[in-house]
Design a protein around this motif. Structure first.
Motif, mmCIF file in Angstrom:
data_model
loop_
_atom_site.group_PDB
_atom_site.id
_atom_site.type_symbol
_atom_site.label_atom_id
_atom_site.label_comp_id
_atom_site.label_asym_id
_atom_site.label_seq_id
_atom_site.Cartn_x
_atom_site.Cartn_y
_atom_site.Cartn_z
ATOM 1 N N VAL A 225 0.847 -1.194 0.000
ATOM 2 C CA VAL A 225 0.000 0.000 0.000
ATOM 3 C C VAL A 225 0.878 1.237 0.000
ATOM 4 C CG1 VAL A 225 -1.575 1.356 1.432
ATOM 5 C CG2 VAL A 225 -1.989 -1.082 1.105
ATOM 6 N N THR A 226 0.549 2.207 -0.877
ATOM 7 C CA THR A 226 1.317 3.456 -0.893
ATOM 8 C C THR A 226 0.453 4.679 -0.637
ATOM 9 O OG1 THR A 226 1.030 3.618 -3.296
ATOM 10 C CG2 THR A 226 3.042 2.542 -2.497
ATOM 11 N N GLY A 227 -0.861 4.556 -0.829
ATOM 12 C CA GLY A 227 -1.691 5.740 -0.612
ATOM 13 C C GLY A 227 -3.164 5.461 -0.858
ATOM 14 N N VAL A 228 -3.951 6.507 -0.617
ATOM 15 C CA VAL A 228 -5.407 6.423 -0.749
ATOM 16 C C VAL A 228 -5.882 7.618 -1.564
ATOM 17 C CG1 VAL A 228 -7.591 6.465 0.509
ATOM 18 C CG2 VAL A 228 -5.652 5.232 1.457
ATOM 19 N N GLN A 236 -0.908 9.896 1.197
ATOM 20 C CA GLN A 236 0.095 8.828 1.189
ATOM 21 C C GLN A 236 0.042 8.103 2.530
ATOM 22 O OE1 GLN A 236 3.691 11.123 0.074
ATOM 23 N NE2 GLN A 236 3.900 9.643 -1.600
ATOM 24 N N CYS A 237 0.154 6.776 2.516
ATOM 25 C CA CYS A 237 0.107 6.047 3.783
ATOM 26 C C CYS A 237 0.833 4.708 3.655
ATOM 27 C CB CYS A 237 -1.333 5.831 4.238
ATOM 28 S SG CYS A 237 -2.307 4.837 3.095
ATOM 29 N N GLU A 238 1.175 4.132 4.813
ATOM 30 C CA GLU A 238 1.816 2.816 4.865
ATOM 31 C C GLU A 238 0.788 1.709 5.050
ATOM 32 O OE1 GLU A 238 5.154 2.607 7.684
ATOM 33 O OE2 GLU A 238 4.951 4.798 7.860
ATOM 34 N N THR A 377 -2.434 -10.160 -1.161
ATOM 35 C CA THR A 377 -1.835 -9.603 -2.374
ATOM 36 C C THR A 377 -1.278 -8.192 -2.190
ATOM 37 O OG1 THR A 377 -4.024 -8.837 -3.064
ATOM 38 C CG2 THR A 377 -3.292 -10.962 -3.917
ATOM 39 N N ALA A 378 -1.691 -7.492 -1.127
ATOM 40 C CA ALA A 378 -1.236 -6.116 -0.917
ATOM 41 C C ALA A 378 -0.822 -5.945 0.538
ATOM 42 C CB ALA A 378 -2.352 -5.122 -1.271
ATOM 43 N N ARG A 379 0.469 -5.885 0.770
ATOM 44 C CA ARG A 379 0.952 -5.734 2.147
ATOM 45 C C ARG A 379 0.560 -4.357 2.678
ATOM 46 N NH1 ARG A 379 6.483 -8.378 3.863
ATOM 47 N NH2 ARG A 379 5.192 -8.598 5.703
ATOM 48 N N GLY A 380 0.147 -4.327 3.948
ATOM 49 C CA GLY A 380 -0.287 -3.074 4.548
ATOM 50 C C GLY A 380 -1.768 -2.797 4.358
ATOM 51 N N TYR A 381 -2.466 -3.673 3.594
ATOM 52 C CA TYR A 381 -3.909 -3.519 3.375
ATOM 53 C C TYR A 381 -4.626 -4.477 4.331
ATOM 54 C CZ TYR A 381 -8.265 -2.791 0.674
ATOM 55 O OH TYR A 381 -9.543 -2.465 0.272
#
Length: 882
Positions: A225-228, A236-238, A377-381
């Motif tokens: 995850v890089t952002g919303v 931007q977020c982790e 499939t998406a780390r941090g999600y």
């Protein structure tokens, strides 16, 4: 007019609470409290973005901020608590059959009890207690099983008579009741106010909360995850947390990298009445009548009553719906059966004036358990959604576990049964979800006896042999969407009776499975085990070996053709997976894992294997059909089909070799059966599956071959003390705690994940031990059977729970496997469990409140069963692992 009045009333109450929350947070936000605030600009970046301002989103924000994370933004597309949370019935119930759900509800109850004092926001918390009614003996047994779990957790609970029900709730009609369960500490709350209280506390701890802000999609780069993206700009977020409730599915699919969150909304109905002539006391217990499919609670002197009808109405299958949930269309015809059940249970309500029929959407999942955890499939999600109409009961505990997961990398309890990774993409079909939730919603009240199966969404993943086995009397169950055989009904049996056999006692399939087990012991059986997860890992150099040596606890640097049993451990030494790995060549490995590991294991390895183009991992589950040949004559069948010697001198235990079987080449044959019995597993390229199966069955006729299913496999593996991942082993269980030190090479010359934790356990001892219990005074024909989750008592004190159980046709007794803990009698502190502690105790297993004596055995134990079958002569001696 009455409906309009109530809508205005509930709106006014919610707005008042919402306004109070605004006032309490206005000093931090500098917003007006009398008009709709001007939006405060969004921050350009944050550590965490949470989407959803209902009970789940605010609970996650609250617990993250309590754990020290401050850089958090919570986004709500409408107003806080304006979704499903706003219409929640507000019943906090700990009476849950699944242990982790019980723990979540218990924590939530304790949290809500002190939340008003902590925040100054009135939550409406009222400890009323709850009464669960039983109209049948089977229902009473299911309540007794729940009561056993509640009692050992220290939650007050008792099984009561119908007369006691009337004393607790005078309006209840008890003429058809056989008993009930009373939980005095269950409670009622205002769900929206609890959510606002959590938001208040989170805001004070630095969480930024922005209403009327919609998330369009989450951006992911290189699997992270890089952002919303929102309608008010990008953040931007982790970490991103999807707490969007019924909108979670659409939000998960909105990005370029879809996150599959299998849930679907259904309409949920309840009525609100005017106060009774003599208003109901606010402390009157909540009533749950599962056989009548209804619940009843007091509401402002009247009642609130809803239920889970047999013919639910799914909605929003086509996609996104309104921002804030409004009351959906009334449907009195649809609610009629539930209203009739209410009037039968409380006849005194006949003349009561109904104020409104409320219809609001609730989200349900394919297996009736909520969804939490990190996307594969998406780390941090991260995801927390799909509460199956129990959001307020789970809200506090679920938020806590997810916050722990994000901060520490793992929660404080085993939440595998709730983990998003228990599902694959196949459960995300909207057609599947629509059909499944139409089955799930009635199941909320249906009696669920052991080994029941879902009926919808079936025949989705099947072996190439499905039709062939089905024609021979196979009866099917489903695991991870894959059809697996339970047992085979012999010709002439009453198929209808077997299909509808539902009991807590001795089941109708008892003799059928017994004959399959006997055949495995004396001749040869074939079990289709194609559902097992299969990966191939290879490299151009030594990358595969080096990586696997680090990620697995046993030594994989073995000669080509050898098979290794090993654990895939986490940093605490717990089992993330338990598998068998065959070394196919110097640089290629074949890995066999449990069926439900397909998504979890893939994600675990993908996230930890080096990013090296010379290292390749492939999921080959679908490429191979697996046939398990179990029994002493398996060697004869394979020898004749392959024209190759298969005896132990030529084909030793734990060996793998590519062979021809019949006309088919390239069959991977392993001398392993997962049961402790002699035999082989054949991994067959799917195009050859039918040919090889037919050849095996034809050749095996003279050796007494027959088909068998997983129930026989379960009986065999449990009597041999074999632990299975997902049932006995989990991320909180180490090899040292279950007698598997021999599967760990602490001195293999290189570090591996979990090594430090295991060395510490080896030095200091373990705090639980995997133990086998053989029931002594249990009558298989007349007594309730143990299934799993039964409390274990040592010298009259609670020490743990069973994890799996089966009848041993060899011992002619029931065998339970489970973990024994050692709690200090005065402080309750966990102490080291020694061999002497296990061996010197007198044990009992509690089955629905009745205790049965049991003899304890530790692993590894001497095991080859003697041929003498009389119970008083059964011995355990000289066991060699397969």
């Amino acid at each position: 007019a009455a409906g309009m009045f109530l809508r205005l009333l509930s709106d006014m109450q919610w707005r008042a609470a919402h306004l109070k929350w605004r006032r309490m947070t206005s000093s931090q936000r500098s917003t007006s409290t009398t008009a709709e605030p001007h939006p405060v600009s969004l921050p350009a970046q944050a550590q965490v973005v949470i989407c959803g301002g209902g009970i789940m989103g605010t609970s996650v924000a609250y617990h993250l901020s309590k754990m020290g994370w401050k850089d958090i933004v919570l986004l709500e597309q409408g107003r806080l608590a304006a979704g499903t949370t706003r219409f929640c019935a507000g019943i906090v119930s700990t009476a849950r059959p699944v242990s982790i759900e019980l723990k979540m509800a218990h924590y939530s109850n304790k949290l809500y009890q002190q939340l008003e004092q902590e925040t100054g926001v009135q939550t409406g918390y009222m400890k009323t207690g709850s009464i669960s009614l039983a109209q049948t003996q089977d229902r009473l047994i299911s309540l007794k099983r729940i009561a056993s779990s509640l009692n050992v957790m220290g939650i007050p609970c008792e099984i009561i008579s119908p007369k006691k029900v009337v004393q607790l709730h005078p309006l209840i009609n008890i003429h058809d009741l056989v008993g009930a369960m009373y939980v005095p500490e269950d409670a009622l709350v205002s769900s929206a106010n609890v959510s606002l209280a959590l938001a208040t506390a989170a805001s004070r701890n630095g969480v930024q909360i922005h209403e009327r802000t919609s998330v369009s999609h989450v951006t992911v780069q290189k699997g992270r995850v890089t952002g919303v993206e929102t309608d008010r700009g990008r953040i931007q977020c982790e970490y991103f947390v999807n707490c969007a409730g019924q909108w979670a599915y659409e939000l998960g699919h909105s990005g370029e990298e879809p996150v599959h969150i299998p849930l679907h909304a259904c309409e949920h109905f309840y009525i609100l009445t005017h106060p009774l002539t003599e208003p109901l006391s606010s402390s009157l217990p909540t009533v749950v009548d599962p056989d009548g499919r209804i619940y009843i609670r007091n509401w402002q002197g009247g009642i609130l009553s809803g239920g889970f009808e047999k013919n639910p109405k799914p909605l929003f299958t086509e996609g996104r719906n309104q921002l804030e949930i409004q009351n959906l269309q009334e449907d009195w015809d649809h609610f009629g059966p539930l209203l009739s059940a209410l009037l039968r249970r409380m006849p005194g309500l006949e003349a009561l004036q109904i104020m409104q029929l409320v219809n609001c959407p609730e989200s349900f999942t394919p297996d009736m358990r909520c969804i939490m955890g990190e996307s594969p499939t998406a780390r941090g999600y991260f995801v927390l959604a799909g509460m199956n109409s129990a959001g307020i009961s789970y809200g506090g505990g679920a938020g806590k576990y997810l916050a722990e997961w994000m901060v520490n990398g793992y929660p404080s309890e085993n939440v595998w049964s709730l983990d998003l990774k228990r599902f694959g993409t196949l459960q995300s079909s909207r057609t599947f979800l629509r059909h499944r939730v139409m089955e799930v919603m009635p199941l909320m009240c249906d009696l669920k006896v052991p080994r029941w199966d879902f009926q919808t969404g079936r025949q989705l993943r099947t072996s190439p042999l499905y039709d062939r086995l089905d024609a021979q009397g196979a009866r099917w169950m489903e695991k991870h969407g894959f059809e697996r055989v339970k047992y085979f009904v012999p010709p002439g049996n009453d198929l209808l009776d077997l299909d509808h056999s539902k009991t807590f006692y001795k089941p109708d399939w008892f003799d059928i499975v017994g004959s399959e087990v006997k055949c495995c012991k004396e001749a040869v059986c074939v079990i289709d085990m194609s559902s097992f997860t299969k990966f191939e890992i290879s490299s151009t150099g030594d990358q595969a070996l080096e990586s696997l040596q680090y990620l697995f606890s046993n030594d994989l640097d073995v000669p080509v053709g050898h098979v290794v049993h090993t654990g895939m451990l986490n940093e605490k030494g717990g089992y993330e997976n338990d598998c068998s790995i065959a070394r196919l060549s110097k640089r290629s490995f074949f890995m066999i894992s449990p069926t439900d590991q397909q998504v979890h294991c893939w994600a675990w390895l993908k996230n930890r294997l080096p990013d090296d183009s010379n290292l390749v991992m492939e999921d080959v589950t679908w490429k191979y059909t697996a046939l398990n040949l179990i029994g002493p004559r398996a060697v004869d069948v394979l020898s004749e089909l392959s024209y190759a010697p298969m005896t132990a001198e030529h084909f030793p235990s734990l060996f793998c070799k590519e062979m021809s079987v019949g006309y088919a080449n390239g069959i991977r044959v392993m001398s392993i059966t997962h049961t402790g019995e002699p035999g082989f597993v054949l991994y067959i390229p799917i195009e050859y599956a039918l040919h090889v199966y037919n050849e095996v069955m034809n050749m095996g006729q003279k050796y007494g071959i027959r088909n068998a299913g997983y129930y026989a496999l379960r009986s065999l593996r449990i009597e041999k003390f074999f632990a299975f991942w997902g049932q006995d082993l989990d991320a909180f269980t180490t090899p040292m705690e279950c007698g598997r030190e021999f599967q760990v090479k602490l001195e293999k010359g290189m570090q591996f994940v979990g090594q430090e934790a295991l060395l510490e356990q080896k030095q200091n001892g373990v705090y639980k031990r995997f133990t086998m219990f053989i029931l002594e005074d249990h009558d298989t024909d007349m007594d309730l059977w143990p299934w799993w989750g039964e409390p274990i008592f040592r010298n009259g004190r609670y020490v743990g729970k069973t994890t799996s159980s089966a009848y041993s046709y060899t011992l002619e007794r029931h065998v339970c496997l489970g973990f024994v803990h050692h709690f200090d009698e005065k402080t309750g502190e966990e102490l080291v469990v020694t061999t002497d502690f296990i061996n010197q105790g007198e044990y009992e297993i509690d089955i629905a409140g009745q205790r049965f004596q049991a003899k304890a055995k530790l692993y590894p134990f001497s095991s080859l069963f003697t041929q003498r079958r009389r119970k008083d002569e059964v011995e355990l001696s000289g066991y060699q692992r397969e």
